[in-house]
Enzyme design. Sequence first.
Site, mmCIF file in Angstrom:
data_model
loop_
_atom_site.group_PDB
_atom_site.id
_atom_site.type_symbol
_atom_site.label_atom_id
_atom_site.label_comp_id
_atom_site.label_asym_id
_atom_site.label_seq_id
_atom_site.Cartn_x
_atom_site.Cartn_y
_atom_site.Cartn_z
ATOM 1 N N ASN A 161 -0.835 5.588 2.850
ATOM 2 C CA ASN A 161 -1.245 6.075 1.530
ATOM 3 C C ASN A 161 -2.519 6.894 1.692
ATOM 4 O O ASN A 161 -3.463 6.452 2.345
ATOM 5 C CB ASN A 161 -1.480 4.884 0.587
ATOM 6 C CG ASN A 161 -1.740 5.316 -0.835
ATOM 7 O OD1 ASN A 161 -1.698 6.502 -1.147
ATOM 8 N ND2 ASN A 161 -2.006 4.365 -1.698
ATOM 9 N N SER A 221 -5.421 4.878 -0.726
ATOM 10 C CA SER A 221 -5.126 3.451 -0.737
ATOM 11 C C SER A 221 -6.338 2.667 -1.231
ATOM 12 O O SER A 221 -7.462 2.864 -0.775
ATOM 13 C CB SER A 221 -4.747 2.991 0.670
ATOM 14 O OG SER A 221 -4.540 1.599 0.697
ATOM 15 N N SER A 222 -6.100 1.747 -2.187
ATOM 16 C CA SER A 222 -7.175 0.874 -2.667
ATOM 17 C C SER A 222 -7.440 -0.187 -1.605
ATOM 18 O O SER A 222 -6.540 -0.957 -1.266
ATOM 19 C CB SER A 222 -6.764 0.202 -3.988
ATOM 20 O OG SER A 222 -6.560 1.157 -4.991
ATOM 21 N N GLY A 227 -0.930 -5.278 -2.201
ATOM 22 C CA GLY A 227 0.363 -5.940 -2.075
ATOM 23 C C GLY A 227 0.481 -6.697 -0.771
ATOM 24 O O GLY A 227 -0.438 -6.744 0.053
ATOM 25 N N GLU A 257 1.144 -7.527 2.884
ATOM 26 C CA GLU A 257 0.969 -6.663 4.034
ATOM 27 C C GLU A 257 1.511 -7.321 5.297
ATOM 28 O O GLU A 257 1.169 -8.468 5.607
ATOM 29 C CB GLU A 257 -0.509 -6.296 4.236
ATOM 30 C CG GLU A 257 -1.061 -5.407 3.121
ATOM 31 C CD GLU A 257 -2.469 -4.911 3.413
ATOM 32 O OE1 GLU A 257 -3.072 -5.392 4.396
ATOM 33 O OE2 GLU A 257 -2.956 -4.037 2.669
ATOM 34 N N SER A 276 0.834 -1.198 0.000
ATOM 35 C CA SER A 276 0.000 0.000 0.000
ATOM 36 C C SER A 276 0.872 1.252 0.000
ATOM 37 O O SER A 276 1.794 1.387 0.800
ATOM 38 C CB SER A 276 -0.895 -0.009 1.240
ATOM 39 O OG SER A 276 -1.692 1.150 1.278
ATOM 40 N N GLY A 277 0.567 2.170 -0.920
ATOM 41 C CA GLY A 277 1.327 3.405 -1.028
ATOM 42 C C GLY A 277 2.461 3.344 -2.026
ATOM 43 O O GLY A 277 3.203 4.314 -2.187
ATOM 44 N N THR A 335 -2.229 1.996 -7.981
ATOM 45 C CA THR A 335 -3.404 2.590 -8.635
ATOM 46 C C THR A 335 -2.982 3.586 -9.711
ATOM 47 O O THR A 335 -3.549 3.601 -10.814
ATOM 48 C CB THR A 335 -4.287 3.286 -7.584
ATOM 49 O OG1 THR A 335 -4.698 2.325 -6.605
ATOM 50 C CG2 THR A 335 -5.509 3.884 -8.231
#
Length: 1079
Positions: free
Chosen positions: A157, A160-161, A387, A389, A107-108, A112
């Site tokens: 992020n 973040s998605s 991704g 985590e 994330s980050g 995206t």
Amino acid sequence: MEVKTSLLDNMIGVGDMVLLEPLSEDSFLGNLKKRFDHSEIYTYIGSVVISMNPYRSLPIYTPEKVEEYRNRNFYELSPHIYALADEAYRSLRDQDKDQCILITGESGAGKTEASKLVMSYVAAVCGKGHEVNKVKEQLLQSNPVLEAFGNAKTVRNDNSSRFGKYMDIEFDFKGDPLGGVISNYLLEKSRVVKQPRGERNFHVFYQLLSGASDDTLRKLKLDRDFSKYNYLSLDSAAVSGLDDAANFRTVRNAMQIVGFMEDEVQSVLELVAAVLKLGNIEFKPESRCNGTDESRVKDKNDLKEMCELLGIEQSVLERAFSYRTVEAKMEKVSTTLNVAQAYYARDALAKNLYSRLFSWLVTRINESIQAQTKARHKVMGVLDIYGFEIFEDNSFEQFIINYCNEKLQQIFIELTLREEQEEYVREGIEWTNIEYFNNAIICDLIENNQNGILAMLDEECLRPGTVTDETFLDKLNTICADHQHFESRLNKNSKFLNDHSLPHNCFRIQHYAGKVLYRVEGFVDKNNDLLYRDLSQAMYKANHSLIKQLFPEGNPAKVNLKRPLTAGFQFRASVGTLMRNLQTKNPNYIRCIKPNDKKASHIFTDSLVRHQVRYLGLMENVRVRRAGYAFRQPYEPCLERYKMLCKRTWPHWKGPAREGVEVLMADLQIPTEEISYGRSKIFIRNPRTLFFLEEKRKQCLQDLATLIQKIYRGWKCRTHFLLMKKSQIVVAAWYRRYAQQKKYRNIKSATTMVQSYTRGWQARKLLRELKHQKRCEEAVTTIAAFWHGTQVRREYRKFFRANAGKKIYDFTIQRIIQKYFLGLKSSMPSMSPIDRKWPARPYGFLDGVHTELRKIFHHWRCKKYRDQFTEEKKAVYEEKLEASEIFKDKKALYPNSVSQPFKGDYLEISKNPKYQKLNSAVDEKVLLADVVNKINRANGKGTPRIFLLTKKNFVLADQKTGQVKASIPLPDVTSVSVSTQKDGFFALKLKEGSASAVKGDFLLSSEHLIEIITKLHRIGATAADREKLKVDISDEFLVQFKQDKVCVKFIQSSPKNGNSVSCKRKNNRLLEVSVPTSP
């Protein structure tokens, strides 16, 4: 000529990690850092793109960059995400190969944004046209909608998605997009009801409250204050760089472009508002008679507003929060819910409502963007998924996210090896087996149908009896104790008994990216994902059309007593479908890396990047790529790049490109074990060999540059010399021309001067001769005249003496009259008729003539002045003349009216739409239209009336409405009475016995009194059928009001309240008008 460039030109660090020498983790990170510090955020590992998040805007995504990478070889330019997108698009279009682009990273890391760049590039390079552009716009505009409902601000992020997205973009045979299909995976719906510290709920909640209009919020029963909603965290409500209001407008516009109807958008917003309202519902305990506790809603206002939004009966939903019905075969058992269970039911409903709304949005977008034709399509898939985590507190969500990443890593290794092997076979190169870590053992630990962790979790959720997270951990400790990648404090393996980094309520899995500690708390509940049937049925009873679609299981006619599928089972099935889909396509990889945790530019945290490099398996990817040959290149570009290193191939090679490369390598004495020749490519085993070629090429280019410089400088000096020589000749020629021209001008000037002096002397000589001749002729003429005069006088002396007096007198008089007329001619006055000037009489005997000439001249210039008049102007002057005859020296107001032109229509009644009705009521041409005051005999006050005068009538009408109050034929008007003062009062006296005289005479007041009476008098004078109107000028006159006669008396008074005229009633028979005296 097109300039040929390469990945190796102007390289900062190493653009392709396969060529990194020596290869180690430190050198790998050092190369990434060097390129990142120079704003080179993209690096290759063969065909894999590593993308570093710069946390700032870079000028490398312009339309010019798109054109630069369009239809170029993958290794032809410096690393860029556009190169991978172009390679995938051209393979799909030209080779009919379905493609997939897998974007991974934590994330980050910029996943995206990377997916947006890929889609925008493909949209830019594919075909044009109205329908194609519409499809492209819909595909691109689906992103803002899904981001609003599926993205949130996290500590890592700001956008973040919180869901996985896979989009299949479908193309026709020309490569033009036809549509697409979106699949979503595991929305993090627990975020709806609870967010970690420093994070926000999904964007759409904040966008709605910030950007919606006041009217929309009033309809949704919402307030802009975030603090009024329990589901919204307040510590991170405002995010720097995010404009929620502007983003809300963007989302509304995107939904319109994608194809959402206005009522659908409203329904979606109502459901979002309902989730916020649902979070504000609180419960209180209430004791029953049997001693059990029952939950009740504290404040029913939020519950009422939510029910009104969704069209649900309040009592139905309130009961569903207090009771739970369990059905088994033919029996139904209803139990009460305590406060904790009620809060659980509320949060479960909120999570299910939002997640089902999100799934409906994806389905609705797919309906809009799906391809309309049923022919076979080419497909490019873009996978943007969470991704790997590793948090301080890892729960069920992290477990299945990491399971998905294990599957992606597995397919990545398999497809990379397969691609490498296929290329070697295609090129006829002997294949050697590559050793690598196969993470299938970890995937099997998680997904095995018998002993896998997900299978045991499902089994634990389904078994009867008391089921807790602790019983699930006990089962894991029993079955997975001997697995080498599973660790637990309570399993049979004694080496973990004293491991204090491993708590009792946790287990640890050794993933390919590292060890991850999972806390079992919440595993069972999150896997069950239960929503009480009472709540489903309550939702189905709603009048809201969208709610019925989201909760079909609530239909009483279709009650399904089977237990719903668990979250883990559904996710494992969707991941399996995704893997099978990806294996049918040609893969393209983008590995996203986050350089730091501060979301700041120019900061490279070595430990963080090292951790990501490890769990993404990038080093392993490089080793797999280098296990065979580190570098490969087609023969043509290879020969074109290095042909200057051999005299036989420089500057042009005549034969086939492969033979040229073989000659080149033999001349450079490259060991045969370092290179292999394929069917279309040369393969170089060690990067040192490639760098040797590059170093030789660099030296050769320097020598060639020196040679080119030498030749160029010689050519430039020769050209400069020839240009200087040519310039000297031109300058000399121009100078000689200038010198000769100057010499000629000097000679010409001197000659002209000599000629002028000579001509002057000759002219003066001739002039002297002519003057002398003229004087002689004049002298002769004078003498002859005197002589002839003497002769005549002698001859006529006797006659002259007899009539001398009379002749002298006549001659003198004639000269005087001639002088008089010439003087009069030079001193004539102007042509203005009002000019009284006339020249003085010079002689007394011309007195009569002088007076007569003055009259004649005055009449003549008056005639000239009159001849200039038009008919309209004549009429105006005739009116002015008539006014003078009536009022001059009689009315004190007259002198003020002389300089004012008679306009007539002061109201412009024909043009003003306000008086259109009044204008249509008058048939004849209006000669005068003005506002007058009609004097009331009762109090002497005036009422505004519109006064219209035609040739036959005068009309009085209401000023506001235009309604006709009186219309009087002019023959009925016998006389007009006015005063001698400076007032505007006048009385229109009517013929006794006429129909108009029933109400009596009219006493009026107007600022244009002189013009009104003059026009009335003139109309009466020109009419042959009636007498001339009589004008009575007196300071006291009688006015007939119905049956009574009233005396109107005008007196002069000192100006007390301004200069206005006032009228007051003294008694029944007297109206007194006070006229201020002039100062």
